[in-house]
Write a protein that holds these residues in place. Structure first.
Motif, mmCIF file in Angstrom:
data_model
loop_
_atom_site.group_PDB
_atom_site.id
_atom_site.type_symbol
_atom_site.label_atom_id
_atom_site.label_comp_id
_atom_site.label_asym_id
_atom_site.label_seq_id
_atom_site.Cartn_x
_atom_site.Cartn_y
_atom_site.Cartn_z
ATOM 1 N N CYS A 138 0.844 -1.197 0.000
ATOM 2 C CA CYS A 138 0.000 0.000 0.000
ATOM 3 C C CYS A 138 0.883 1.253 0.000
ATOM 4 N N PHE A 139 0.479 2.257 -0.798
ATOM 5 C CA PHE A 139 1.236 3.522 -0.772
ATOM 6 C C PHE A 139 0.344 4.736 -1.030
ATOM 7 N N CYS A 140 -0.877 4.676 -0.502
ATOM 8 C CA CYS A 140 -1.808 5.793 -0.694
ATOM 9 C C CYS A 140 -1.225 7.101 -0.161
ATOM 10 N N TYR A 243 -6.495 -5.078 -15.410
ATOM 11 C CA TYR A 243 -7.800 -5.597 -14.988
ATOM 12 C C TYR A 243 -8.037 -5.364 -13.496
ATOM 13 N N LEU A 244 -6.958 -5.484 -12.697
ATOM 14 C CA LEU A 244 -7.140 -5.354 -11.252
ATOM 15 C C LEU A 244 -6.958 -3.922 -10.770
ATOM 16 N N CYS A 245 -6.700 -3.007 -11.679
ATOM 17 C CA CYS A 245 -6.491 -1.619 -11.254
ATOM 18 C C CYS A 245 -7.827 -0.903 -11.114
ATOM 19 N N PRO A 246 -8.054 -0.263 -9.976
ATOM 20 C CA PRO A 246 -9.343 0.406 -9.771
ATOM 21 C C PRO A 246 -9.548 1.643 -10.643
ATOM 22 N N THR A 247 -8.489 2.154 -11.268
ATOM 23 C CA THR A 247 -8.671 3.359 -12.087
ATOM 24 C C THR A 247 -8.593 3.093 -13.590
ATOM 25 N N CYS A 248 -8.270 1.874 -13.988
ATOM 26 C CA CYS A 248 -8.221 1.589 -15.429
ATOM 27 C C CYS A 248 -9.640 1.545 -15.979
ATOM 28 N N ASN A 295 2.812 3.302 -22.156
ATOM 29 C CA ASN A 295 1.490 3.936 -22.219
ATOM 30 C C ASN A 295 0.741 3.783 -20.896
ATOM 31 N N ARG A 296 0.865 2.609 -20.282
ATOM 32 C CA ARG A 296 0.153 2.398 -19.025
ATOM 33 C C ARG A 296 0.646 3.379 -17.956
ATOM 34 N N VAL A 297 1.966 3.491 -17.838
ATOM 35 C CA VAL A 297 2.519 4.385 -16.825
ATOM 36 C C VAL A 297 2.181 5.846 -17.151
ATOM 37 N N HIS A 299 -0.285 6.981 -18.938
ATOM 38 C CA HIS A 299 -1.717 7.259 -18.776
ATOM 39 C C HIS A 299 -2.013 7.687 -17.350
ATOM 40 N N LYS A 300 -1.364 7.007 -16.405
ATOM 41 C CA LYS A 300 -1.664 7.305 -15.004
ATOM 42 C C LYS A 300 -0.907 8.513 -14.460
ATOM 43 N N TYR A 301 0.336 8.668 -14.909
ATOM 44 C CA TYR A 301 1.207 9.671 -14.262
ATOM 45 C C TYR A 301 1.529 10.883 -15.133
ATOM 46 N N ALA A 312 -3.701 9.263 -11.838
ATOM 47 C CA ALA A 312 -4.699 8.192 -11.883
ATOM 48 C C ALA A 312 -4.166 6.909 -11.260
ATOM 49 N N CYS A 313 -3.618 7.038 -10.059
ATOM 50 C CA CYS A 313 -3.218 5.863 -9.291
ATOM 51 C C CYS A 313 -3.572 6.201 -7.855
ATOM 52 N N VAL A 314 -4.153 5.226 -7.143
ATOM 53 C CA VAL A 314 -4.545 5.511 -5.768
ATOM 54 C C VAL A 314 -3.607 4.855 -4.763
ATOM 55 N N GLY A 315 -2.617 4.112 -5.284
ATOM 56 C CA GLY A 315 -1.659 3.479 -4.381
ATOM 57 C C GLY A 315 -2.181 2.241 -3.685
ATOM 58 N N CYS A 316 -3.064 1.515 -4.354
ATOM 59 C CA CYS A 316 -3.649 0.325 -3.718
ATOM 60 C C CYS A 316 -2.692 -0.856 -3.723
ATOM 61 N N GLY A 317 -1.716 -0.843 -4.623
ATOM 62 C CA GLY A 317 -0.718 -1.910 -4.653
ATOM 63 C C GLY A 317 -1.140 -3.188 -5.361
ATOM 64 N N ARG A 318 -2.345 -3.226 -5.928
ATOM 65 C CA ARG A 318 -2.813 -4.485 -6.529
ATOM 66 C C ARG A 318 -1.957 -4.910 -7.722
ATOM 67 N N CYS A 319 -1.553 -3.917 -8.544
ATOM 68 C CA CYS A 319 -0.762 -4.294 -9.722
ATOM 69 C C CYS A 319 0.590 -4.850 -9.292
ATOM 70 N N ILE A 320 1.067 -4.433 -8.131
ATOM 71 C CA ILE A 320 2.352 -4.940 -7.631
ATOM 72 C C ILE A 320 2.163 -6.350 -7.075
ATOM 73 N N ASP A 328 6.929 -3.304 -10.586
ATOM 74 C CA ASP A 328 6.485 -2.602 -9.386
ATOM 75 C C ASP A 328 6.319 -1.110 -9.699
ATOM 76 N N ILE A 329 5.081 -0.643 -9.728
ATOM 77 C CA ILE A 329 4.795 0.729 -10.150
ATOM 78 C C ILE A 329 5.455 1.766 -9.222
ATOM 79 N N ILE A 330 5.690 1.379 -7.970
ATOM 80 C CA ILE A 330 6.355 2.306 -7.051
ATOM 81 C C ILE A 330 7.789 2.540 -7.528
HETATM 82 S S1 SF4 Z 1 -1.286 0.779 -7.368
HETATM 83 FE FE1 SF4 Z 1 -1.461 -0.199 -9.371
HETATM 84 S S2 SF4 Z 1 -3.495 -1.139 -9.336
HETATM 85 FE FE2 SF4 Z 1 -3.465 0.331 -7.650
HETATM 86 S S3 SF4 Z 1 -4.275 2.245 -8.530
HETATM 87 FE FE3 SF4 Z 1 -2.052 2.346 -8.763
HETATM 88 S S4 SF4 Z 1 -1.664 1.526 -10.814
HETATM 89 FE FE4 SF4 Z 1 -3.743 0.886 -10.255
#
Ligand code: SF4
Ligand code: FAD
Ligand code: SF4
Ligand code: FES
Lengths: 341, 279
Positions: A138-140, A243-248, A295-297, A299-301, A312-320, A328-330
Motif C-alpha cells: 500500500c502507498f496511498c 484488470y485489477l487496477c481500480p482506475t483503469c 502507455n500504461r505508466v 496514462h496514469k502519471y 490516476a493511481c490511488v496506491g492500492c498496490g494491486r498491480c504490484i 512494481d509501479i512504485i
Molecule cells: S497501485 Fe497499481 S493497481 Fe493500484 S491504482 Fe495504482 S496503478 Fe492501479
C-alpha cells in the motif's frame, strides 16, 4: 462534517437498517479471495481484510455491461437501454478505492456523460472503512491520501476500540444516517483524538513510498529513453495489472447475437494487449511491449494529470501484488524520476 | 442526464455509389435518419466524424464525406477492410444502420475565410476533404483561390469521379488530378501526389494547406509544403487511431494525452510536432 460513534455490537443493527432501503454490497470471502458482493445478511461480511483482491470498480463500471438490446440485421430495431438505478450502499470500501471513483468520475462525466456509470454512481452511497492494517504494497500516502481519509466517501467508519468512529461527509451520508439516531451517539472530543491516533498509526505502518514530485514534467522529458525498454523486457503482457487496477477504464464494445436477438455490450479491455490499437489495415501504432508498458505508466502519471489535474493511481498496490514478474509501479515511477534525460 | 451517447439513431441507406472497385473497394453511402427531427438536428462541420453500426456486426468510425450544406442526408465513404466495413459493402439501399455523432473537431472553415486553400488528398483520405471542398465551393465567395490536388494509383482508383468532372468545369476552382503510373489516354499528371504538389506550386501567402491520405503520402506532402514555404501553422491534417467509443472514454485512441475521437481528428502540423505519443 457530522461525527458520531457506533458501538461495535450495534454494527449488525446498523447494516440491517441500511438493508431496509438499499441494496448492500460488502466484502465477502470466497475461497480465500475477498471481493465485493451483494449480501443478504450482515454475517456474510468479512471485515478482517487489508484490501479486496478485486477492486469494487466493477460495481460502477461492470466487467461486461449490456449497453442496449436490438434485433440484429439490416432491418433492425433498437430497444432503449435499461440502466439499473436501485439505491445501493457499498459497505466497507477502503479510502483508496473510494478515491478511484472520484478519479473515474472525470472520464465518465467529461463532455459526454456516461449514463451507465453515472446512474450507478449517483444512486450509490459509499460507507467506507478506514484501514488499520495496510498491506505491504500500500502507498496511498504517497498520493495525497490517507488510510483513514473520509474525503471520497459519504460515511467513514474507523475502528477506535469498542466503537466505530463515524464521519458523515455528504448529504447522501446524512440521508442514510438520519434514521439511525438510536444507534449513533454524538462523538466526543476524545473519540476524535482516538481516530487521529488510529490514522497516524496506520499511516506509519505504510513503509513503501513513491516519489511523484515533478513526475509529469519528468515523464515528458524521458519518453524516448531506453529506461522503458528495460522495464518492458520483463513484462509478459498478461494485462493483470490493468484488470485489477481500480482506475483503469478502457473498454471494448462488441455485438453479441443469436439469430433473432442481439445485445451491444461493453467489456473491460486492456492496453497491454497488441490488438488493442491494431487497425483494420494491419498497421499498429503501439506494436512493441515497450510502447504499451510506457502507455500504461504515462496514462496514469502524465496524461491523466494533464487532462484532469490528478494522478490516476490511488496506491492500492494491486498491480504490484499480482504481477507475475514483479513489475512494481512504485519503483518504476520513482526510478523514472531519477533517469538522466 | 443527457441522451445516451452509446445508443445510435436508426438511418436508412438511400443510395450506394461504388467509387472504386478492386481488392480495396470504396463505396459511398447516403443515409437519412428515420426520425425527421434527428435529421434536422444532426448538424456538423467538415472534418467531423460519425459512428456507423450494423446491428449484430459492430461499429466503425468514419469521416462524414458529405457537406453540411446538404441538409437532407449525410454520406460516408467506406473502404472495405475488416468485419464491419465488409458487411457494409454487402448492404443494399433500404437497409438500416445505426448512426451516432457527430464526433470530433472540424476544419476551421470560419477562421479560414478570405484565405487561399490548398487541398491535397490521396486514397480514402479524400473523404473528409470532399466534405470540406464541397462546403467551401458552396460558400465560394467567402474564400480565396482554391487548389484541389488529388491522386490515386490508377485512374480506376480515383474516387468521386463525377464530382471531380463537375469541379473541373468551374473556373473558380483549380483541380489537379494525378495517377502514380502512366496509362493510355491519361493526359494529366503522372507521379505521386507530393510531386504533383511541387508542380502545382501553390503560394504560401495567405494560404492554408489541408492534407489527408496515407501516412506516407502525408509525410512527403508536409516536407514539400515546407519546401514551398508553408509554415507549421498553415498545414492541417487528420489522424487515425483504432476506436470504439468515439467519445473519449474507452481509452483506445489516445496519442499522448489527447484522444483522436474527441480532441481530433483535425490537427495542425504545429500541434502534431508538440504531441508526444505513438501514432
Ligand atoms: S497501485 Fe497499481 S493497481 Fe493500484 S491504482 Fe495504482 S496503478 Fe492501479
Ligand atoms: C478519424 C477517423 C476517420 C476515419 N474515416 C474513414 C472514412 O471516411 N472511410 C473509411 O473507409 N474508413 C475510415 N476510417 C477507418 C475505419 O474506421 C476503419 O477502417 C474501420 O473501423 C474498420 O472496421 P472493420 O470492422 O471493417 O475492421 P476490423 O479490422 O474488423 O476492426 C474491428 C473494429 O475495430 C475498430 N477499428 C479497426 N480499425 C480501425 C481504424 N483504423 N480506425 C478506427 N477504428 C478501427 C472498429 O471499431 C472496428 O469495427 C476512419 C478512422 C478514423 C480514426
Ligand atoms: S501484470 Fe506485470 S507482466 Fe502482466 S501486463 Fe502488467 S506489468 Fe506486464
Ligand atoms: S474511441 Fe474511445 S476514447 Fe477515442
Amino acid at each position: 462534517m457530522e461525527k458520531f460513534v457506533l458501538p461495535k455490537d450495534k454494527l449488525t443493527a446498523f447494516i440491517n437498517e441500511i438493508s431496509k432501503k438499499y441494496k448492500v454490497f460488502a466484502p465477502v470471502e470466497n475461497k480465500d479471495v475477498i471481493s465485493f458482493k451483494q449480501i443478504k445478511k450482515p454475517s456474510e461480511i468479512n471485515l478482517g481484510f487489508s484490501n479486496s483482491k478485486v477492486p469494487p470498480k466493477e460495481l460502477m463500471f461492470g466487467q461486461t455491461e449490456t449497453l442496449f438490446k436490438f434485433t440484429p440485421g439490416t432491418k433492425g430495431k433498437i430497444d432503449p437501454a435499461e440502466i439499473p438505478d436501485k439505491k445501493t450502499v457499498i459497505f466497507g470500501i477502503r479510502p483508496c478505492d473510494a478515491k478511484s471513483y472520484a478519479i473515474l468520475d472525470h472520464v465518465f462525466k467529461d463532455e459526454y456523460e456516461d449514463p451507465y456509470y453515472l446512474t450507478k454512481r449517483n444512486n450509490t452511497v459509499l460507507v467506507g472503512l478506514s484501514c488499520t492494517q495496510p498491506a505491504v504494497n500500500c502507498f496511498c500516502t504517497s498520493l495525497d491520501d490517507s488510510p483513514a481519509s473520509a474525503k471520497h466517501v459519504d460515511i467513514l467508519l474507523t475502528d477506535i476500540g469498542d466503537n466505530y468512529f463515524v464521519e458523515v461527509n455528504s448529504d447522501k451520508g446524512k440521508q442514510l444516517t438520519k434514521t439511525m439516531k438510536t444507534l449513533l451517539k454524538p462523538a466526543t472530543e476524545g473519540d476524535g483524538k482516538k481516530k487521529k491516533t488510529v490514522e497516524k498509526k496506520a499511516a506509519e505502518t505504510i513503509t513503501r513510498a513513491q516519489k511523484t514530485d515533478g513526475i509529469v514534467d519528468k515523464l515528458d522529458d524521458i519518453f524516448e529513453n531506453s529506461f522503458w525498454k528495460n522495464i518492458a523486457m520483463r513484462c509478459l503482457g498478461c494485462g493483470t495489472c490493468t484488470y485489477l487496477c481500480p482506475t483503469c477504464h478502457c473498454f471494448d464494445i462488441q455485438d453479441e447475437t443469436t439469430l433473432t436477438k442481439g445485445a451491444r455490450i461493453r467489456v473491460w479491455d486492456n492496453c497491454m494487449h497488441a490488438e488493442y490499437t491494431l487497425q483494420a489495415s494491419g498497421y499498429n501504432p503501439r506494436p512493441e511491449r515497450t510502447n504499451r508498458v510506457r502507455n500504461r505508466v504515462y496514462h496514469k502519471y502524465n496524461y491523466y494529470p494533464k487532462n484532469y489535474d490528478i494522478i490516476a493511481c490511488v496506491g492500492c498496490g494491486r498491480c504490484i501484488d499480482n504481477c507475475p514478474v514483479d513489475i512494481d509501479i512504485i519503483d518504476v515511477v520513482t526510478s523514472a524520476g531519477e533517469v538522466k534525460a | 442526464m443527457k441522451d445516451n451517447p452509446y445508443q445510435p439513431w436508426l438511418a436508412t441507406i438511400d443510395d450506394i455509389r461504388e467509387e472504386v472497385g478492386g481488392v480495396r473497394p470504396i463505396k459511398t453511402f447516403r443515409l437519412t435518419f428515420q426520425d425527421k427531427n434527428i435529421q434536422k438536428n444532426f448538424t456538423y462541420l467538415p472534418g467531423q466524424c460519425t459512428m456507423i453500426s450494423l446491428l449484430g456486426q459492430g461499429e466503425c468510425f468514419f469521416a462524414i464525406s458529405s457537406s453540411p450544406t446538404k441538409k437532407d442526408y449525410i454520406e460516408v465513404s467506406v473502404m472495405k477492410l475488416g468485419k464491419v466495413t465488409t458487411a457494409l459493402h454487402e448492404c443494399e439501399p433500404g437497409d438500416v444502420v445505426g448512426v451516432r455523432g457527430p464526433y470530433g473537431n472540424n476544419f476551421d472553415v470560419d477562421g479560414w475565410q478570405g484565405k487561399n486553400l490548398v487541398f491535397i488528398g490521396g486514397g480514402i483520405g479524400q473523404a473528409p476533404l470532399r466534405s470540406l471542398i464541397n462546403y467551401v465551393v458552396d460558400n465560394r465567395k467567402k474564400y480565396g483561390k482554391l487548389d484541389v490536388i488529388y491522386g490515386a494509383r490508377s485512374s480506376k482508383d480515383l474516387s468521386y469521379k463525377q464530382e471531380f468532372a463537375e469541379l473541373e468545369k468551374r473556373k473558380d476552382v483549380d483541380v489537379h488530378l494525378s495517377i502514380d503510373v502512366a496509362e493510355d489516354g491519361w493526359k494529366k499528371f503522372v507521379d505521386f501526389v507530393p510531386n504533383n504538389l511541387l508542380k502545382v506550386k501553390p503560394s504560401p501567402k495567405n494560404s492554408i494547406a489541408i492534407t489527408c491520405g496515407p501516412p506516407i503520402m502525408i509525410k512527403f506532402v508536409i516536407q514539400n509544403l515546407e519546401k514551398l514555404g508553408f509554415t507549421d501553422d498553415q498545414i492541417f491534417t487528420t489522424l487515425e487511431m483504432r476506436m470504439k467509443c468515439g467519445i473519449g472514454k474507452c481509452g483506445r485512441c489516445n496519442i499522448g494525452n489527447l484522444y483522436v475521437c474527441k480532441d481530433g481528428p483535425v490537427f495542425s502540423y504545429q500541434q502534431l510536432k508538440n504531441i508526444q505519443g505513438e501514432r
